[in-house]
Design an enzyme around this catalytic site. Structure first.
Site, mmCIF file in Angstrom:
data_model
loop_
_atom_site.group_PDB
_atom_site.id
_atom_site.type_symbol
_atom_site.label_atom_id
_atom_site.label_comp_id
_atom_site.label_asym_id
_atom_site.label_seq_id
_atom_site.Cartn_x
_atom_site.Cartn_y
_atom_site.Cartn_z
ATOM 1 N N ARG A 1 -2.395 -5.988 -1.770
ATOM 2 C CA ARG A 1 -1.580 -7.155 -2.308
ATOM 3 C C ARG A 1 -2.555 -7.500 -3.197
ATOM 4 O O ARG A 1 -3.795 -7.786 -3.249
ATOM 5 C CB ARG A 1 -1.336 -8.670 -1.563
ATOM 6 C CG ARG A 1 0.337 -8.624 -1.014
ATOM 7 C CD ARG A 1 1.271 -8.365 -1.759
ATOM 8 N NE ARG A 1 2.668 -8.398 -1.219
ATOM 9 C CZ ARG A 1 2.758 -7.475 -0.318
ATOM 10 N NH1 ARG A 1 3.181 -5.922 -0.789
ATOM 11 N NH2 ARG A 1 3.990 -7.524 -0.451
ATOM 12 N N ASP B 1 -3.323 0.225 -5.817
ATOM 13 C CA ASP B 1 -1.158 0.578 -6.061
ATOM 14 C C ASP B 1 -1.337 -0.941 -6.065
ATOM 15 O O ASP B 1 0.315 -1.354 -6.209
ATOM 16 C CB ASP B 1 -1.666 0.905 -4.145
ATOM 17 C CG ASP B 1 -0.190 1.209 -4.635
ATOM 18 O OD1 ASP B 1 0.649 2.107 -5.464
ATOM 19 O OD2 ASP B 1 1.179 0.863 -3.449
ATOM 20 N N GLU C 1 1.184 -7.560 -11.478
ATOM 21 C CA GLU C 1 2.175 -6.589 -11.498
ATOM 22 C C GLU C 1 3.449 -6.927 -11.525
ATOM 23 O O GLU C 1 4.108 -5.822 -12.272
ATOM 24 C CB GLU C 1 2.061 -5.300 -9.934
ATOM 25 C CG GLU C 1 2.638 -6.377 -9.219
ATOM 26 C CD GLU C 1 2.199 -5.884 -8.009
ATOM 27 O OE1 GLU C 1 1.406 -4.990 -7.837
ATOM 28 O OE2 GLU C 1 3.126 -5.021 -7.462
ATOM 29 N N HIS D 1 2.288 0.152 -6.955
ATOM 30 C CA HIS D 1 3.257 0.069 -5.489
ATOM 31 C C HIS D 1 3.888 0.809 -4.797
ATOM 32 O O HIS D 1 4.912 0.435 -5.209
ATOM 33 C CB HIS D 1 3.806 -1.790 -5.652
ATOM 34 C CG HIS D 1 3.355 -2.457 -4.656
ATOM 35 N ND1 HIS D 1 2.942 -3.769 -5.422
ATOM 36 C CD2 HIS D 1 3.766 -1.937 -3.077
ATOM 37 C CE1 HIS D 1 3.474 -4.435 -4.017
ATOM 38 N NE2 HIS D 1 3.565 -3.384 -2.986
HETATM 39 P P1 NAD Z 1 0.183 -6.776 9.894
HETATM 40 O O1 NAD Z 1 0.914 -8.081 10.064
HETATM 41 O O2 NAD Z 1 0.590 -5.657 11.028
HETATM 42 O O3 NAD Z 1 -1.185 -7.065 9.611
HETATM 43 C C1 NAD Z 1 -2.373 -7.588 9.248
HETATM 44 C C2 NAD Z 1 -3.077 -8.062 9.765
HETATM 45 O O4 NAD Z 1 -4.474 -8.413 8.328
HETATM 46 C C3 NAD Z 1 -3.255 -8.300 10.874
HETATM 47 O O5 NAD Z 1 -3.900 -8.516 11.763
HETATM 48 C C4 NAD Z 1 -4.148 -10.007 9.762
HETATM 49 O O6 NAD Z 1 -4.536 -10.659 11.938
HETATM 50 C C5 NAD Z 1 -4.714 -9.332 9.437
HETATM 51 N N1 NAD Z 1 -5.353 -10.806 8.682
HETATM 52 C C6 NAD Z 1 -4.811 -11.384 7.549
HETATM 53 N N2 NAD Z 1 -5.225 -11.916 7.139
HETATM 54 C C7 NAD Z 1 -6.694 -10.851 7.272
HETATM 55 C C8 NAD Z 1 -7.599 -12.179 6.102
HETATM 56 N N3 NAD Z 1 -7.996 -12.927 5.395
HETATM 57 N N4 NAD Z 1 -8.543 -10.742 7.163
HETATM 58 C C9 NAD Z 1 -9.182 -10.413 7.409
HETATM 59 N N5 NAD Z 1 -8.171 -9.844 8.056
HETATM 60 C C10 NAD Z 1 -6.520 -10.430 7.984
HETATM 61 O O7 NAD Z 1 0.991 -6.346 8.539
HETATM 62 P P2 NAD Z 1 0.650 -4.337 7.568
HETATM 63 O O8 NAD Z 1 2.148 -4.296 8.236
HETATM 64 O O9 NAD Z 1 -0.654 -4.017 8.272
HETATM 65 O O10 NAD Z 1 0.722 -4.738 6.086
HETATM 66 C C11 NAD Z 1 -0.927 -4.468 5.800
HETATM 67 C C12 NAD Z 1 -0.631 -5.096 4.371
HETATM 68 O O11 NAD Z 1 0.189 -4.367 3.421
HETATM 69 C C13 NAD Z 1 0.921 -6.107 3.657
HETATM 70 O O12 NAD Z 1 1.216 -7.306 4.747
HETATM 71 C C14 NAD Z 1 1.064 -5.578 2.574
HETATM 72 O O13 NAD Z 1 0.500 -7.073 1.959
HETATM 73 C C15 NAD Z 1 0.596 -4.876 2.381
HETATM 74 N N6 NAD Z 1 2.286 -3.590 2.101
HETATM 75 C C16 NAD Z 1 1.694 -2.725 0.432
HETATM 76 C C17 NAD Z 1 2.846 -1.552 0.989
HETATM 77 C C18 NAD Z 1 2.657 -1.056 -0.410
HETATM 78 O O14 NAD Z 1 3.326 -0.426 -1.110
HETATM 79 N N7 NAD Z 1 1.266 -0.633 -0.687
HETATM 80 C C19 NAD Z 1 3.661 -1.872 1.226
HETATM 81 C C20 NAD Z 1 3.699 -2.135 2.752
HETATM 82 C C21 NAD Z 1 2.895 -3.442 3.108
#
Ligand code: NAD
Length: 331
Positions: free
Chosen positions: A236, A260, A265, A297
């Protein structure tokens, strides 16, 4: 017949939604608009709404949805930072998301970006476009196998990204607020975010945006990076102070970034700006740099992910109508 309106719909979603509608005997109507105070009026006579907001939803919309008899908003993405969950609950609106639609899509894209940066494919391509076929120091690169990769946020996407880097033979270090015992055999957890970036050649972030991690990647954290490291953000935009990132690139503290996501954005993505000037000077700067790979994105954008997103949103909407709740409720 149950009537669901799909806001923010793209061409590539329509056939998937039509097939779902047929299978579930539901009337699904499309709108390319996103949900705003004006477009919410289009929901008169509907039972449910699914959308894919990217910007913050106006707080007044929850009350209006309540007045229209709509009980939910089914977001067709994982992110929910665009919703005020308390305001939604106050107005009896259930917010749902699609938490897991294809972590592989994002993980594979992250590794693609890392390869592009490390192997300098964008620079090689620029040279080739100019018919410059020389082997030169500027485009000599490193093997991924020889590198240390920091994965910050070791949830679904972070874990798969780590597995792929492991398959290259790279050393993977990690940091998470809640380390996962099951992955310790392939992620070497460090105690702090400062420690995990210290020796990493590639730093890749995979945590959600929260109120606690706004601009977590600021000048002082970039200063802790190993010289010449590259930074990848497929998570994000708000997690990164973009001006600080540009300063870190300008001062050669880090050598490249693949973004990305970008904190401002929502005005631009996913829209067509071919004939319209971009007003945001930071975005203009990112787009003009040789050491930044900027993408809209798009890490999630595979056929598997789109199918899961459309069906996941519609399933949640239907579940709220028929059962009063859904498995993917977030408030
Ligand atoms: P998830 O919930 O499975 O994993 C997120 C992890 O981050 C968790 O283990 C959590 O404990 C950890 N976390 C939270 N805050 C933290 C911090 N301050 N420091 C360290 N670790 C922390 O989520 P996911 O499905 O793996 O997705 C991760 C991120 O990817 C999403 O939240 C989203 O922002 C992003 N995403 C991007 C796209 C894209 O197209 N670019 C698409 C989907 C998701």
């Amino acid at each position: 017949m149950i009537k669901i309106k799909l806001f923010g719909v793209r061409e590539d979603e329509k056939d998937i939604a039509k097939d779902w509608a047929k299978e579930n005997h539901v009337d699904v109507t499309f709108s390319e608009d996103i949900l705003t105070l004006e477009t919410v009026e289009q929901l008169k006579g509907f039972d449910a709404v699914s959308t894919q907001q990217t910007g913050r939803l106006d707080d007044r919309i929850y009350g209006r949805l309540h007045e229209l008899g709509i009980k939910q908003i089914a977001q067709r993405s994982a992110g929910i930072d665009m919703y005020n969950l308390d305001k939604a609950s106050e107005n009896d609106i259930i917010i749902s998301n699609v938490p897991s639609y294809s972590p592989n899509s994002i993980a594979e894209y992250t590794v693609t970006s890392a390869l592009q940066l490390i192997r300098k494919t964008h620079l090689i391509e620029q040279n080739v476009n100019k018919r410059d076929f020389r082997w030169q120091k500027e485009i000599m690169t490193k093997e991924i196998k020889s590198l240390e990769i920091a994965i910050i946020g070791t949830g679904q996407i972070g874990q798969i990204t780590a597995q792929i880097f492991n398959a290259f033979g790279a050393k993977v270090v990690g940091y998470d607020l809640y380390p996962n015992e099951d992955v310790r055999h392939y992620i070497d957890y460090k105690e702090s975010i400062e420690e995990v970036v210290t020796n990493a050649d590639i730093v890749s972030i995979h945590m959600p945006a929260t109120k606690d991690n706004y601009h977590l990647f600021d000048e002082s954290l970039f200063n802790r990076f190993k010289d010449d490291a590259v930074f990848i953000n497929t998570a994000r935009g708000s997690i990164v102070d973009t001006k600080a990132l540009i300063n870190a690139l300008d001062s050669d503290k880090i050598s490249g970034a693949a973004l990305d996501t970008y904190e401002n954005e929502s005005t631009y993505i996913p829209k067509d700006f071919r004939s319209t000037d971009i007003q945001d000077p930071i975005l203009i700067e990112l787009l003009s740099r040789n050491d930044v790979i900027f993408t809209p994105h798009i890490a999630f954008y595979t056929s598997t992910a789109v199918k899961n997103l459309v069906e996941g949103g519609l399933d949640a909407a239907l579940s709220v109508i028929t059962t009063g709740s859904c498995d993917t409720r977030v408030n």
